[in-house]
Write a protein that holds these residues in place. Structure first.
Motif, PDB file in Angstrom:
ATOM      1  N   TRP A 132       2.664  -2.466   0.132  1.00  0.00           N
ATOM      2  CA  TRP A 132       1.525  -3.305  -0.217  1.00  0.00           C
ATOM      3  C   TRP A 132       1.928  -4.730  -0.594  1.00  0.00           C
ATOM      4  O   TRP A 132       1.076  -5.591  -0.775  1.00  0.00           O
ATOM      5  CB  TRP A 132       0.771  -2.684  -1.401  1.00  0.00           C
ATOM      6  N   LEU A 133       3.217  -4.984  -0.678  1.00  0.00           N
ATOM      7  CA  LEU A 133       3.732  -6.260  -1.169  1.00  0.00           C
ATOM      8  C   LEU A 133       4.059  -7.204  -0.016  1.00  0.00           C
ATOM      9  O   LEU A 133       4.708  -6.806   0.957  1.00  0.00           O
ATOM     10  CB  LEU A 133       4.994  -6.012  -2.000  1.00  0.00           C
ATOM     11  N   LEU A 242      -0.720   1.579  -3.715  1.00  0.00           N
ATOM     12  CA  LEU A 242      -0.967   0.443  -4.608  1.00  0.00           C
ATOM     13  C   LEU A 242      -1.416   0.911  -5.982  1.00  0.00           C
ATOM     14  O   LEU A 242      -1.070   0.317  -7.006  1.00  0.00           O
ATOM     15  CB  LEU A 242      -2.003  -0.492  -3.980  1.00  0.00           C
ATOM     16  N   ARG A 298       0.346 -12.565  -2.841  1.00  0.00           N
ATOM     17  CA  ARG A 298       1.424 -11.581  -2.979  1.00  0.00           C
ATOM     18  C   ARG A 298       0.998 -10.186  -2.533  1.00  0.00           C
ATOM     19  O   ARG A 298       1.802  -9.407  -2.009  1.00  0.00           O
ATOM     20  CB  ARG A 298       1.890 -11.540  -4.451  1.00  0.00           C
ATOM     21  N   VAL A 299      -0.259  -9.842  -2.769  1.00  0.00           N
ATOM     22  CA  VAL A 299      -0.776  -8.520  -2.385  1.00  0.00           C
ATOM     23  C   VAL A 299      -2.012  -8.743  -1.512  1.00  0.00           C
ATOM     24  O   VAL A 299      -3.099  -9.025  -2.033  1.00  0.00           O
ATOM     25  CB  VAL A 299      -1.138  -7.676  -3.629  1.00  0.00           C
TER      26      VAL A 299
END
Length: 390
Positions: A132-133, A242, A298-299
């Motif tokens: 997820w990153l 997440l 970032r996400v």
């Protein structure tokens, strides 16, 4: 005037743990906790995010938090089989850009040398481990493999307070209005109600009000409130992975973590951005302008989120070096400090309470040597900086 051997001002996790460990380790005298808000609605403890981590740069901070983590993982032994603080052992993930990577690596080496269980990952490994990153712009990250996560702060503090009261500690609802001293020693406190409590030792565990309490005794302590916002948001696109994410900290200081079916996040301001009004109002523009853009970058799943609630808490902030002040005043030796945790008080409260008990009972530290955290560094104006403040 009601006499007590020890008066502890502040009934959050630090003050309650101090009373608990005093009794656990055999103190037979009388103890009173003075707390103005026994519901904890506006205290530092209950409004914290409840984080537990070993990722610090200062050995003492690592040891203080490790003590707390071990306690949390062995609650039944300490407080009985029903004790529960909802510990989520999902780790911390501290991210770094190329500029910040040397400091991250240096901190990691200190942590490993002092028993922490974490791993340093490069950008490629981060992308593989956390799908997820978005790893773009990252040079690495430090991830806690175990002994890190978060708890319900109210439940942890309540365990200490309940156990202390069960052992005879008096819980007094009130606000200290004056500190009485004679011949270089604290003799008691006067409450706003007019009630006076005599004491042989005064423990300052007053959280964000610690500097004000010290000033009543003529002592300069650079600890006061710093306003912090915590936002709760929903993310419909969040995957199961997440929701199992660690507490993640961006290179710029933005943090988030799962909270049930939702998430919480925040960002500590720079010195010039600090709020000057210490009320309980939330600044929603702070989220819209300073937090959300960084989260979404970032996400990617966080591009579509909705804030559903928020709250304000106050750090007991040590303006000298953001580290705790623990131990006796060098001249007024029956005035003990347990202050200035700067956002680390929940996780370091158990060990700090144990340290206060050791000082009272033995005149020195037995478990963790906290000499460097003493008040003397305040008088010498020699800060002991913690590099990993969130």
């Amino acid at each position: 005037m009601t006499p007590y051997d020890i008066v502890i001002v502040g009934g959050g996790v630090v003050g309650s743990a101090s009373a608990y460990y005093l009794k656990k380790h055999g103190f037979s005298g009388t103890i009173a906790i003075v707390e103005q808000d026994t519901s904890w609605q506006s205290g530092c403890t209950a409004r914290s995010c409840g984080g537990l981590r070993q990722q610090f740069s200062t050995p003492e901070n690592i040891a203080l938090s490790t003590f707390g983590i071990r306690l949390v993982k062995n609650l039944a032994e300490e407080f009985g089989p029903e004790a529960d603080v909802g510990f989520k052992e999902q780790g911390y993930l501290i991210l770094a850009s190329a500029t910040g990577l040397p400091v991250l690596a240096e901190n990691h080496a200190v942590q490993i040398a002092h028993g922490a269980h974490n791993v340093l990952l490069d950008a490629a490994a981060l992308g593989q481990r956390f799908a997820w990153l978005n790893p773009e712009g990252l040079a690495g990250g430090c991830f806690g493999l175990s002994h890190e996560g978060w708890v319900d702060p109210y439940s942890l503090a309540a365990l200490f307070r309940k156990a202390a009261v069960a052992q005879g500690v008096a819980l007094i609802q009130g606000q200290v209005q004056a500190v009485d001293a004679h011949a270089g020693r604290i003799t008691g406190v006067t409450l706003a109600s007019g009630e006076r409590l005599a004491c042989g030792t005064l423990v300052n565990a007053a959280g964000a009000g610690a500097g004000a309490l010290a000033a009543m005794a003529g002592i300069d302590l650079p600890v006061g409130p710093r306003k912090r916002y915590v936002y709760v948001f929903d993310c419909p696109q969040a995957t199961e992975a997440l929701h199992k994410a660690p507490l993640t900290v961006e290179p710029g200081g933005i943090y988030f973590r799962p909270e049930g079916r939702n998430f919480i996040c925040g960002l500590s301001p720079e010195e010039h951005e600090e709020p000057t009004v210490f009320d309980w109002e939330v600044d929603h523009a702070w989220f819209e302008e300073r937090i959300w853009p960084g989260l979404a970058e970032r996400v990617p799943a966080f591009e579509a989120i909705k804030v559903i609630s928020a709250w304000t808490g106050h750090y007991d902030y040590n303006a000298l070096d953001q580290n705790a002040v623990i131990g006796p005043h060098p001249d007024v030796t029956n005035f003990l400090f347990a202050n200035g945790f700067s956002g680390h008080g929940l996780q370091q409260g158990p060990a700090s309470g144990n340290a206060i008990a050791e000082l009272v009972l033995h005149g020195g530290y037995r478990t963790i040597d906290l000499t460097r955290f003493g008040y003397e560094r305040i008088t010498r104006n020699e800060p002991l900086y913690e590099k990993n403040v969130i």
